[in-house]
Design an enzyme around this catalytic site. Structure first.
Site, PDB file in Angstrom:
ATOM      1  N   CYS A   1      -1.748  -2.618   7.875  1.00 40.66           N
ATOM      2  CA  CYS A   1      -1.718  -3.511   6.707  1.00 40.66           C
ATOM      3  C   CYS A   1      -0.422  -4.305   6.586  1.00 40.66           C
ATOM      4  CB  CYS A   1      -1.983  -2.706   5.439  1.00 40.66           C
ATOM      5  SG  CYS A   1      -3.640  -1.971   5.433  1.00 40.66           S
TER       6      CYS A   1
ATOM      7  N   ASP B   1       0.788  -1.245   0.000  1.00 44.89           N
ATOM      8  CA  ASP B   1       0.000   0.000   0.000  1.00 44.89           C
ATOM      9  C   ASP B   1       0.821   1.297   0.000  1.00 44.89           C
ATOM     10  OD1 ASP B   1      -1.974  -1.897   0.233  1.00 44.89           O
ATOM     11  OD2 ASP B   1      -2.736  -1.220   2.175  1.00 44.89           O
TER      12      ASP B   1
ATOM     13  N   LYS C   1      -7.182  -4.974  -2.647  1.00 44.78           N
ATOM     14  CA  LYS C   1      -7.923  -5.431  -1.472  1.00 44.78           C
ATOM     15  C   LYS C   1      -8.818  -4.305  -0.964  1.00 44.78           C
ATOM     16  CE  LYS C   1      -3.893  -4.406   1.427  1.00 44.78           C
ATOM     17  NZ  LYS C   1      -4.463  -3.350   2.265  1.00 44.78           N
TER      18      LYS C   1
ATOM     19  N   HIS D   1     -10.849   0.808  -2.427  1.00 46.49           N
ATOM     20  CA  HIS D   1     -12.186   0.869  -1.853  1.00 46.49           C
ATOM     21  C   HIS D   1     -13.204   1.496  -2.801  1.00 46.49           C
ATOM     22  CE1 HIS D   1     -10.739  -0.348   2.032  1.00 46.49           C
ATOM     23  NE2 HIS D   1      -9.978   0.725   2.185  1.00 46.49           N
TER      24      HIS D   1
ATOM     25  N   ASP E   1      -4.679  -0.763  -1.760  1.00 42.76           N
ATOM     26  CA  ASP E   1      -5.984  -0.545  -1.146  1.00 42.76           C
ATOM     27  C   ASP E   1      -6.913  -0.006  -2.231  1.00 42.76           C
ATOM     28  OD1 ASP E   1      -6.888  -1.062   1.441  1.00 42.76           O
ATOM     29  OD2 ASP E   1      -6.881   1.051   2.019  1.00 42.76           O
TER      30      ASP E   1
ATOM     31  N   HIS F   1     -10.627   7.103   1.809  1.00 41.40           N
ATOM     32  CA  HIS F   1      -9.274   6.992   1.246  1.00 41.40           C
ATOM     33  C   HIS F   1      -9.215   5.887   0.203  1.00 41.40           C
ATOM     34  CE1 HIS F   1      -9.264   3.866   4.358  1.00 41.40           C
ATOM     35  NE2 HIS F   1      -8.302   3.275   3.657  1.00 41.40           N
TER      36      HIS F   1
ATOM     37  N   HIS G   1     -17.487   3.123   1.251  1.00 38.51           N
ATOM     38  CA  HIS G   1     -17.113   1.884   1.951  1.00 38.51           C
ATOM     39  C   HIS G   1     -17.519   1.959   3.414  1.00 38.51           C
ATOM     40  CE1 HIS G   1     -14.558  -1.333   3.576  1.00 38.51           C
ATOM     41  NE2 HIS G   1     -14.606  -1.838   2.355  1.00 38.51           N
TER      42      HIS G   1
END
Length: 210
Positions: free
Chosen positions: A158, A15, A113, A55, A53, A88, A59
């Site tokens: 993470c 990330d 993810k 999203h 990441d 984010h 989310h």
């Protein structure tokens, strides 16, 4: 301890995205300082994997989806406590892109993810419900990759969760401490390092590679 990089080692870069760097929506303090360290490591490993990441807007882990709640509060969720975050790394946004200076050209795989709207995701192996898998463990085994070296953002979420899951999947796991930065929410950095050491994740520095 010195470490010689082997042909079956994998560097897993977690990330390193704009939103986690200074000026981003969920900036990790000094987050962009990891980029030159990681770039140096990427140049030495034959196998590099990136996570991103990713999203959807709205989310459920975003504080903005819970009226009256603020970022960094914790709520009870179906699978346990959940930290609420600022919006984010929204799919397709500039914030979700990798840091522009990060060397990505040799990466063999990008794991996205957090794209399930109802489940948050820290680990490169498994989302936070502990049942939704990313497929990374199977990929590593099929490629016959063995030792895993983790770095990126953030150490106490993470990166740490990924390293712990790597050990749960029976891979030798190493966390490269100076190639990470932490959010350090209520002492979370120290707590993460304790968990890593208890799980037999080796905490090392980039200078230990020969």
């Amino acid at each position: 301890m010195t470490i010689e990089i082997r042909p079956d080692d994998a560097l897993i870069v977690i990330d390193v995205q704009n939103d986690f760097c200074p000026g981003g929506a969920l900036a990790v303090p000094d987050g962009d300082a990891v980029v030159p360290v990681i770039n140096g490591l990427i140049g030495r490993f034959a196998h590099v994997i990136l996570t991103q990441d990713w999203h959807p807007a709205g989310h459920r882990s975003f504080a903005s989806t819970h009226p009256g709640r603020q970022p960094f509060e914790s709520i009870a969720w179906s699978y346990g406590p959940q930290t609420l975050w600022p919006d984010h790394c929204i799919q397709g946004s500039t914030g979700a892109e990798f840091h522009p200076d990060l060397r990505v050209d040799t990466a063999e795989l990008v794991i996205r993810k957090g794209f399930r709207g109802e489940i948050d995701s820290y680990s490169a192996f498994m989302e936070n419900d502990k049942t939704s898998r990313t497929g990374l463990a199977g990929y590593l085994r099929e490629r016959r990759l063995n030792r895993l070296f983790f770095c990126g953002l953030a150490l106490d979420f993470c990166v740490g969760w990924s390293a712990l899951d790597g050990r749960r999947e029976s891979f030798p796991a190493y966390l490269i401490e100076d190639a990470c930065r932490a959010i350090d929410l209520n002492g979370s950095r120290a707590g993460a390092l304790e968990q890593l050491q208890a799980a037999d994740v080796q905490v090392i520095t980039a200078g230990q590679f020969v």
